[in-house]
Write a protein that holds these residues in place. Structure first.
Motif, short mmCIF file in Angstrom:
data_model
loop_
_atom_site.label_atom_id
_atom_site.label_comp_id
_atom_site.label_asym_id
_atom_site.label_seq_id
_atom_site.Cartn_x
_atom_site.Cartn_y
_atom_site.Cartn_z
N TYR A 1 0.50 -1.22 0.29
CA TYR A 1 0.36 -0.05 0.04
C TYR A 1 0.36 1.24 -0.24
CZ TYR A 1 -3.52 -3.58 1.26
OH TYR A 1 -4.39 -4.35 0.55
N GLY A 2 2.15 1.33 -0.19
CA GLY A 2 2.61 2.33 0.04
C GLY A 2 4.03 2.57 -1.30
N ARG A 3 3.20 1.90 -2.45
CA ARG A 3 4.07 1.75 -3.78
C ARG A 3 2.66 2.28 -4.89
NH1 ARG A 3 3.76 -3.69 -4.97
NH2 ARG A 3 2.13 -3.57 -6.53
N THR A 4 3.20 2.67 -5.81
CA THR A 4 2.22 3.58 -6.52
C THR A 4 1.63 2.42 -7.22
OG1 THR A 4 3.54 5.38 -6.57
CG2 THR A 4 2.29 5.31 -8.55
N PRO A 5 0.51 2.39 -7.90
CA PRO A 5 -0.13 1.25 -8.76
C PRO A 5 0.30 1.63 -9.96
CG PRO A 5 -2.09 2.43 -7.19
CD PRO A 5 -0.70 2.88 -6.85
N GLU A 6 0.64 0.70 -10.70
CA GLU A 6 1.21 0.54 -12.08
C GLU A 6 0.52 0.89 -12.85
OE1 GLU A 6 3.42 -0.77 -15.12
OE2 GLU A 6 3.88 -0.97 -13.26
N ILE A 7 -0.98 1.46 -12.74
CA ILE A 7 -1.79 2.19 -13.89
C ILE A 7 -1.29 3.69 -13.53
CG2 ILE A 7 -3.86 2.24 -12.16
CD1 ILE A 7 -5.29 2.11 -15.25
N VAL A 8 -1.04 4.48 -12.68
CA VAL A 8 -0.96 5.14 -12.25
C VAL A 8 0.84 6.15 -12.87
CG1 VAL A 8 -0.40 7.00 -10.76
CG2 VAL A 8 -2.36 5.86 -10.29
N VAL B 1 -3.57 -7.26 -7.79
CA VAL B 1 -3.69 -6.86 -8.81
C VAL B 1 -5.38 -5.96 -9.22
CG1 VAL B 1 -4.85 -7.56 -11.39
CG2 VAL B 1 -3.63 -9.33 -10.30
N PHE B 2 -5.63 -5.97 -8.26
CA PHE B 2 -6.81 -4.72 -8.76
C PHE B 2 -6.42 -3.32 -8.15
CE2 PHE B 2 -10.68 -7.43 -7.57
CZ PHE B 2 -10.70 -7.98 -8.73
N ARG B 3 -4.84 -3.39 -7.19
CA ARG B 3 -4.75 -2.68 -6.98
C ARG B 3 -3.39 -1.87 -7.55
NH1 ARG B 3 -0.13 -0.63 -5.53
NH2 ARG B 3 0.25 1.23 -4.01
N ASP B 4 -2.88 -2.60 -8.66
CA ASP B 4 -2.00 -1.85 -9.81
C ASP B 4 -3.34 -1.71 -10.64
OD1 ASP B 4 0.55 -2.26 -8.64
OD2 ASP B 4 0.19 -4.63 -9.63
N LEU B 5 -4.54 -1.82 -10.25
CA LEU B 5 -5.02 -0.88 -11.88
C LEU B 5 -5.85 -0.53 -11.29
CD1 LEU B 5 -6.66 -4.50 -12.54
CD2 LEU B 5 -5.91 -2.62 -14.25
N LEU B 6 -5.49 0.03 -9.66
CA LEU B 6 -6.53 1.66 -9.16
C LEU B 6 -7.62 1.15 -8.25
CD1 LEU B 6 -5.05 4.46 -7.72
CD2 LEU B 6 -6.59 5.04 -10.40
N ALA B 7 -7.53 0.51 -8.21
CA ALA B 7 -8.73 0.36 -7.18
C ALA B 7 -9.95 1.47 -7.20
CB ALA B 7 -8.79 -0.59 -5.35
N LEU C 1 -8.53 4.02 -4.29
CA LEU C 1 -6.85 4.58 -4.05
C LEU C 1 -6.18 6.01 -4.71
CD1 LEU C 1 -5.41 0.90 -4.61
CD2 LEU C 1 -5.12 2.64 -2.53
N GLY C 2 -7.72 6.14 -5.56
CA GLY C 2 -7.36 7.62 -6.27
C GLY C 2 -6.99 8.91 -4.66
N MET C 3 -7.99 8.41 -4.07
CA MET C 3 -7.60 9.55 -2.30
C MET C 3 -6.68 9.25 -2.30
SD MET C 3 -10.16 8.38 0.78
CE MET C 3 -11.40 7.10 -0.63
N VAL C 4 -5.76 8.39 -1.88
CA VAL C 4 -4.12 7.99 -1.43
C VAL C 4 -3.51 7.90 -2.35
CG1 VAL C 4 -3.14 6.65 -0.58
CG2 VAL C 4 -5.12 6.43 -0.49
N PHE C 5 -3.40 8.50 -3.51
CA PHE C 5 -2.77 8.67 -4.43
C PHE C 5 -2.89 9.75 -5.66
CE2 PHE C 5 -2.14 4.17 -3.68
CZ PHE C 5 -0.43 4.33 -3.32
N GLY C 6 -3.99 10.74 -5.00
CA GLY C 6 -4.06 11.97 -5.75
C GLY C 6 -4.59 12.00 -7.05
N VAL C 7 -5.50 10.97 -7.53
CA VAL C 7 -5.81 10.59 -8.58
C VAL C 7 -7.76 10.16 -8.59
CG1 VAL C 7 -6.21 9.47 -10.75
CG2 VAL C 7 -3.86 9.70 -9.23
N LEU C 8 -7.69 11.60 -9.58
CA LEU C 8 -9.28 11.55 -9.50
C LEU C 8 -10.05 10.84 -10.58
CD1 LEU C 8 -9.73 15.69 -10.46
CD2 LEU C 8 -10.42 14.34 -8.35
#
Length: 740
Positions: free
Chosen positions: A447-454, A492-498, A501-508
């Motif tokens: 949960y500290g690693r940036t998701p692959e899709i990001v 896998v779902f996390r790497d796809l930006l579940a 997770l947008g609220m953690v990694f700054g993605v709308l």
């Protein structure tokens, strides 16, 4: 949610709003956040994995100690109270809640609530009534109203059986409810408003309300442990004989606990024994949900007023009742040779039944049972794994019963203290070994690693470009990974930006999981089902979705970006509306369905803005491409500089929700609903500073009520040592007649 809350606090703001999912949703109002819950302070004291681990550990300690105190107050021996605390805290149902923090946080206070309640019943002291109310406040702030209601529901008969009488118990609980509601008003009022604008106000659909019902074949999991670890060592449900992954991952109560509960229910039966036997049975029957014709017959006509979903939640009743009966059974075994003989007989019958199940369980039977669940179900495709798991569970039960039965035989004539603790130790080991797999662990580093899709998205993605990784088609799943463990799929779902997770990694993120989903979310789903794939792309453009991850076939209007990722591609949506834009023409359209149809028919959905009520802006159709500069943004505030040479209407494609206000050049202006879902404001010619700000409505009156309620509560606790009006000392004869 905890990460988002902590980041907001560290930035010096209060997280009233969550802009990161579904075009923005109320955040503080969601009870699952637990923004006012005291244990949330842990997340300010250390990093997220550390705080998460200790939060879970401390709540299990809170749960076990509360049950111990309550059972001691109910007259159980110290040994029996220890057994009850282990059996509840280490039972499969409670351990399954380690994946459902809000339910665990509320459930952890149940024992303490009943302990305080019984103390009030016995003493009549207003102080204990106040302490009971305080515990109920903490339960509610923990985030699961269903558990609060369940705790209060059981408090009434507990008080009556204690000798308080029905009238006094109802009166006391009414006072507790009034104090609790007043003290929790600061959280309760925004939550009530969120409920009012959610799909729950109009009633959950039957499929949603009855989802996660306990399949009858899964009920055997109470006495046969489930195997929840796969060959790769990760959490795995492929050996589970059931139609789907259950909400309660394992309800296993323990072989020794079940044996003692059977003795406690049948030995010297009285009102209390019958009551807890009824509670345990009711939990099982209600948990069946859609598989129970009576449950469906009663609830389906009333689904329009359904507040709670997931019938498996009712298993919390069984999770409490069985250990309480087991504590009674242990005390009877310690005191009576007759009870010990009955325990040996129950253990023998249990062992014989386990042997019969193991003998009957075979691949052919598993395939026949699972055939109706689809050919891709693990039980149908890998029946040998199910059989192996079943026989391993039977062996586990037989070993536990063998050791426990041996202790009973050894002490059948003269029971010694060491034998009592030996039985407790066997029960604890039985639960720990069988249920530890119910905690679906994953490496905290995940949960500290940036998701692959990001990492694959363009750098411009952030606070101005929205991404959608949830399915575009209503029937389409995000990704299919047959034959893999749940933990692997989580990775896998996390790497796809579940979605969340947008609220953690700054993605709308256009999607998002939310317990109190706005009613518009249901409307959006219905719209997607009713329109063509091409119109769905137009719908995405309307919502400002700039990038889409899709596993299905390409559609017109989508431009692929980069190489394939995890079975799908990232696409750019052509002509997606920006997050903020200007139009010179508005049209009044109060009918929401007509409004959506007109927007979907527009070649350019940003050419005209539709408002619910006048006045309309009569300018040329077309979007103004320039003139907006982002100045600042926080979770609950957006500030823009807008330059327009003529009258224009500013559309911000963020969710419209009560509590938002707009300030133009330092003066408050009317906030308009734009395109039904969004916010807008009319502007005159010139350069303007436009600020959208959110704060829950009635938050100041709610805070005032909470302050008064808390003051009354503290005064009641500090100086409420006297007896309640109309209270009387507990009637000992009534208590004895109630099944002491």
């Amino acid at each position: 949610m905890k990460a988002h809350l902590v980041r907001a606090l560290e930035a010096g703001e209060w997280a009233w709003w969550n802009p990161w999912i579904r075009n923005g949703l109320p955040f503080f109002a969601n009870p699952e956040v637990g923004a006012l819950y005291p244990f949330t302070l842990l997340f300010l004291a250390g990093d997220l994995p550390w705080a998460a681990n200790w939060s879970v550990i401390l709540h299990f300690l809170l749960l076990g100690s509360g049950v111990f105190a309550w059972q001691r107050e109910e007259g159980r021996s110290p040994e029996a109270a220890v057994l009850a605390s282990f059996a509840i805290a280490w039972g499969g149902t409670a351990l399954s809640l380690s994946n459902l923090w809000n339910v665990l946080q509320s459930f952890a206070w149940a024992g303490w609530a009943w302990w305080c309640w019984v103390r009030w019943i016995d003493s009549g002291s207003r102080r204990w009534l106040g302490v009971t109310a305080l515990v109920f406040v903490l339960q509610f702030l923990g985030g699961e109203p269903f558990v609060v209601a369940l705790t209060a529901l059981l408090a009434l008969p507990i008080g009556w059986l204690r000798g308080g009488g029905a009238r006094r118990s109802v009166g006391g609980l009414t006072v507790v409810a009034a104090l609790s509601v007043a003290t929790a008003a600061l959280q309760l009022v925004p939550t009530a408003e969120l409920f009012w604008f959610s799909e729950r106000r109009i009633g959950l659909a039957a499929a949603e309300a009855l989802r996660w019902s306990l399949h009858p074949i899964e009920a055997i999991g109470h006495v046969w442990p489930r195997t929840l670890t796969g060959p790769d060592g990760l959490f795995d449900m492929r050996a589970h004989l059931g139609p789907s992954v259950p909400w309660i991952l394992t309800p296993y109560v323990g072989a020794i606990v079940a044996m003692l509960a059977a003795v406690g229910a049948g030995y010297r039966t009285g009102a209390r024994s019958w009551f807890w036997l009824g509670v345990g049975t009711a939990g099982l029957v209600l948990a069946l949900g859609r598989y129970n014709p009576l449950y469906v017959g009663v609830t389906e006509p009333a689904l329009g007023t359904t507040l709670f979903r997931y019938p498996e939640k009712w298993l919390l009743l069984t999770a409490v009742a069985v250990p309480v009966l087991a504590a009674r059974g242990l005390d009877s075994v310690r005191e009576s040779a007759v009870a010990r003989r009955r325990a040996i007989a129950v253990a023998a019958a249990y062992a014989v039944l386990a042997g019969l199940v193991a003998a009957l369980l075979g691949p052919d039977l598993v395939e026949r049972v699972a055939s109706g669940w689809g050919t891709d179900h693990p039980a149908a495709t890998e029946p040998a794994r199910v059989v192996t798991a079943g026989r391993r569970a039977t062996a586990h039960v037989l070993v536990a019963l063998g050791i426990g039965g041996g202790i009973l035989l050894w002490g059948r004539r003269r029971w010694r203290r060491g034998a009592t603790w030996a039985v407790i130790a066997v029960a604890a080991v039985d639960l720990a070994v069988a249920n530890v797999d119910a905690v679906p662990l994953a490496p905290s580093s995940l949960y500290g690693r940036t998701p692959e899709i990001v990492r694959r998205l363009p750098e411009e993605v952030g606070r101005t470009a929205r991404v959608r990784t949830t399915p575009l088609d209503p029937e389409e799943r995000l990704v299919r990974i047959p034959g893999t463990s749940i933990t692997t799929q989580h990775v896998v779902f996390r790497d796809l930006l579940a979605p969340n997770l947008g609220m953690v990694f700054g993605v709308l993120h256009q999607g998002g999981n939310e317990a109190f989903r706005p009613g518009r979310v249901t409307v959006q789903k219905n719209i997607l089902r009713a329109i063509s794939p091409e119109e769905r792309i137009a719908f995405l453009r309307l919502f400002g979705t700039r990038y889409l991850y899709r596993t299905g076939s390409p559609l017109p209007g989508l431009e692929p970006i980069g190489e394939p990722i995890l079975g799908g591609r990232i696409f750019e949506v052509r002509d997606a509306l920006p997050r903020a834009y200007l139009v010179r023409r508005t049209v009044v359209e109060p009918d929401s369905i007509a409004l959506i149809n007109r927007l979907l028919d527009e070649p350019d959905p940003g050419a005209v803005a539709y408002v619910r009520e006048g006045p309309a802006l009569d300018g040329p159709a077309g979007r103004v491409e320039h003139g907006i500069r982002w100045i600042a943004e926080s979770n609950s505030r957006v500030t823009l500089e807008v330059d327009t040479a003529e009258p224009a209407f500013l559309v911000l494609t963020d969710s419209d929700y009560p509590g938002w206000r707009v300030i133009v050049d330092g003066r408050r202006r009317p906030l308009r609903s734009a395109n039904w879902f969004f916010r807008g404001v009319e502007l005159g010619p010139g350069i303007h500073t436009v600020e959208f700000a959110y704060r829950p409505r009635w938050i100041v009156p709610a805070a005032t009520v909470s302050a008064v309620g808390l003051a009354v509560l503290l005064v009641t606790i500090a100086w409420g040592g006297g007896r309640s009006a109309g209270s009387a000392r507990r009637d000992e004869a009534s208590g004895d007649a109630g099944g002491a």
